[in-house]
Write a protein that holds these residues in place. Structure first.
Motif, short mmCIF file in Angstrom:
data_model
loop_
_atom_site.label_atom_id
_atom_site.label_comp_id
_atom_site.label_asym_id
_atom_site.label_seq_id
_atom_site.Cartn_x
_atom_site.Cartn_y
_atom_site.Cartn_z
N LEU A 1 36.07 40.13 58.84
CA LEU A 1 36.73 41.20 58.10
C LEU A 1 35.99 42.52 58.31
N THR A 2 36.73 43.59 58.53
CA THR A 2 36.14 44.92 58.62
C THR A 2 36.02 45.51 57.21
N ARG A 3 35.38 46.67 57.14
CA ARG A 3 35.26 47.34 55.83
C ARG A 3 36.63 47.72 55.29
N MET A 4 37.53 48.12 56.17
CA MET A 4 38.89 48.45 55.74
C MET A 4 39.61 47.21 55.22
N ASP A 5 39.38 46.06 55.86
CA ASP A 5 39.97 44.80 55.39
C ASP A 5 39.50 44.48 53.97
N TYR A 6 38.19 44.62 53.77
CA TYR A 6 37.64 44.35 52.43
C TYR A 6 38.28 45.27 51.39
N PHE A 7 38.45 46.54 51.75
CA PHE A 7 39.02 47.51 50.81
C PHE A 7 40.47 47.17 50.47
N VAL A 8 41.30 46.96 51.49
CA VAL A 8 42.72 46.69 51.24
C VAL A 8 42.91 45.35 50.54
N PHE A 9 42.16 44.32 50.98
CA PHE A 9 42.28 43.01 50.36
C PHE A 9 41.83 43.04 48.89
N SER A 10 40.73 43.74 48.61
CA SER A 10 40.25 43.83 47.23
C SER A 10 41.22 44.62 46.37
N SER A 11 41.80 45.68 46.93
CA SER A 11 42.78 46.47 46.17
C SER A 11 44.02 45.63 45.85
N THR A 12 44.47 44.86 46.83
CA THR A 12 45.64 44.00 46.61
C THR A 12 45.34 42.95 45.53
N SER A 13 44.15 42.37 45.61
CA SER A 13 43.75 41.37 44.60
C SER A 13 43.69 41.98 43.20
N LEU A 14 43.21 43.24 43.14
CA LEU A 14 43.09 43.90 41.85
C LEU A 14 44.48 44.18 41.25
N VAL A 15 45.41 44.62 42.09
CA VAL A 15 46.78 44.87 41.61
C VAL A 15 47.43 43.56 41.16
N PHE A 16 47.18 42.49 41.95
CA PHE A 16 47.75 41.18 41.57
C PHE A 16 47.15 40.70 40.25
N LEU A 17 45.87 40.97 40.04
CA LEU A 17 45.22 40.60 38.78
C LEU A 17 45.82 41.38 37.61
N SER A 18 46.13 42.65 37.84
CA SER A 18 46.76 43.44 36.76
C SER A 18 48.16 42.92 36.46
N LEU A 19 48.87 42.45 37.50
CA LEU A 19 50.19 41.85 37.29
C LEU A 19 50.08 40.59 36.45
N LEU A 20 49.11 39.74 36.75
CA LEU A 20 48.90 38.54 35.95
C LEU A 20 48.55 38.89 34.50
N SER A 21 47.74 39.95 34.35
CA SER A 21 47.37 40.36 32.99
C SER A 21 48.58 40.83 32.21
N VAL A 22 49.47 41.60 32.86
CA VAL A 22 50.68 42.08 32.19
C VAL A 22 51.56 40.91 31.75
N VAL A 23 51.73 39.94 32.63
CA VAL A 23 52.57 38.78 32.30
C VAL A 23 51.93 37.99 31.15
N TRP A 24 50.63 37.80 31.22
CA TRP A 24 49.95 37.02 30.18
C TRP A 24 49.99 37.76 28.83
N ILE A 25 49.83 39.10 28.88
CA ILE A 25 49.90 39.88 27.65
C ILE A 25 51.31 39.81 27.05
N ALA A 26 52.33 39.90 27.91
CA ALA A 26 53.73 39.82 27.41
C ALA A 26 53.99 38.46 26.78
N ARG A 27 53.49 37.40 27.43
CA ARG A 27 53.70 36.05 26.88
C ARG A 27 52.97 35.90 25.55
N SER A 28 51.75 36.43 25.47
CA SER A 28 50.98 36.32 24.22
C SER A 28 51.60 37.16 23.11
N THR A 29 52.21 38.29 23.48
CA THR A 29 52.86 39.15 22.47
C THR A 29 54.04 38.45 21.84
N LYS A 30 54.83 37.75 22.66
CA LYS A 30 55.98 37.01 22.12
C LYS A 30 55.53 35.92 21.15
#
Length: 333
Positions: free
Chosen positions: A273-302
């Motif tokens: 992996l290049t430095r750019m790969d690490y950056f894009v992959f980490s950013s994608t993982s972070l956005v996916f983690l925020s998506l999971l958090s939103v879904v989990w928060i919505a489920r917990s709110t209900k």
């Protein structure tokens, strides 16, 4: 009579010994000189007229170069200034080792003067292969080379030296725009195609370059950072608006996937992996983690779980901090 025969025999032996000694004294220096015969000295000059492109994905570059070789051939002296076909007299017969698709544009001729000084000139235009170390991409430094050898001639037969009349160099205005030329160097060194194989006389022209990263900063790094930051907006929306929150996170995720495809076009298929790969992959993982958090928060709110609102509130600073750590990991360490 016996004494007389002994004297005659001894005299014959001495004559043979004298002939042998005469041979050793007369011919051994000649044989020794021949065995210690110095290699033909060839003065080499190379000039990079233009450097148009360095393709990281193909691991090659496009260049326009001029090569000039000079040597002395006493056999051609005394005939005035004239031109010969390159194969009509001795010449180093140079070949470019790392050529991919290269065209020679000048006639294959030798220029000879009255004293037997020979000049060979050739211009090569095309693609040359050069392995690139892309681990630091897009903040990388690279060395590209043009390797020339004398075909089927060892360093004991041909010795390349720097041209005493003119220094090798590069053009003042090159077509390439995304690289900075740091330095260049001509090395007179033998070339060995295989480990333990036969060495060939040769020389190498090396260019040391640094990539201009502003293009990647503006076109990829900053937009990806903004997309990641866009995914945090969901934590400022009403916790009850599940649809818009999930929609925004999914949009951020898909946009990052498109940017991942864009960065892949600049690189070959690498086993690391290049430095750019690490950056894009980490950013994608972070956005996916925020998506999971939103879904989990919505489920917990209900389910009216008390910590859902607290998690949504803390996510407003947790994700920016994680992004800063990710930036340090991708581009600093």
């Amino acid at each position: 009579m016996k004494v007389h025969r002994i004297i005659i025999r001894w005299s014959s032996i001495m004559k043979q010994a004298g002939l042998i000694l005469f041979f050793l004294l007369c011919y051994l220096p000649t044989l020794s000189a021949q065995s210690a015969k110095s290699p033909a000295e060839v003065q080499a000059f190379i000039y990079v007229v233009d450097l148009r492109e360095i393709d990281g994905a193909k691991q090659d570059f496009f260049a326009d170069i001029v090569v000039r070789l000079r040597w002395k051939d006493p056999k051609l002296a005394g005939q005035g200034k004239h031109f010969l076909p390159a194969d009509a007299a001795w010449n180093p017969n140079i070949q470019i080792v790392n050529r991919v698709s290269v065209q020679a544009t000048l006639p294959e001729v030798l220029e000879v003067d009255e004293s037997g000084n020979v000049i060979y000139r050739q211009r090569f235009i095309g693609q040359f292969s050069s392995p690139l170390n892309l681990r630091e991409f897009p903040f990388d430094h690279q060395t590209i080379s043009i390797i020339l050898v004398a075909l089927a001639k060892t360093p004991e037969e041909v010795k390349f030296v720097r041209d005493s009349a003119e220094e090798s160099g590069i053009g003042s205005k090159l077509s390439i725009t995304d690289w900075k030329i740091d330095s260049y160097e001509v090395k007179m060194q033998p070339f060995r195609a295989t480990p333990g194989g036969r060495s060939l006389a040769g020389f190498v022209f090396e260019l040391n370059l640094t990539r201009y990263f502003l293009f990647f900063l503006v076109q990829i790094i900053i937009p990806v950072g903004l997309i990641v930051a866009m995914s945090w907006i969901v934590f400022w929306l009403d916790i009850q608006e599940t649809g818009p929150r999930v929609s925004l996170s999914v949009t951020s995720m898909l946009t990052l996937v498109a940017y991942r495809l864009l960065t892949a076009s600049f690189l070959p298929r690498l086993p690391f992996l290049t430095r750019m790969d690490y950056f894009v992959f980490s950013s994608t993982s972070l956005v996916f983690l925020s998506l999971l958090s939103v879904v989990w928060i919505a489920r917990s709110t209900k389910k009216k779980e008390p910590f859902a609102a607290a998690l949504n509130l803390h996510s407003r600073w947790i994700f920016p901090v994680l992004f800063l750590f990710m930036l340090m990991f991708a581009f600093w360490f």
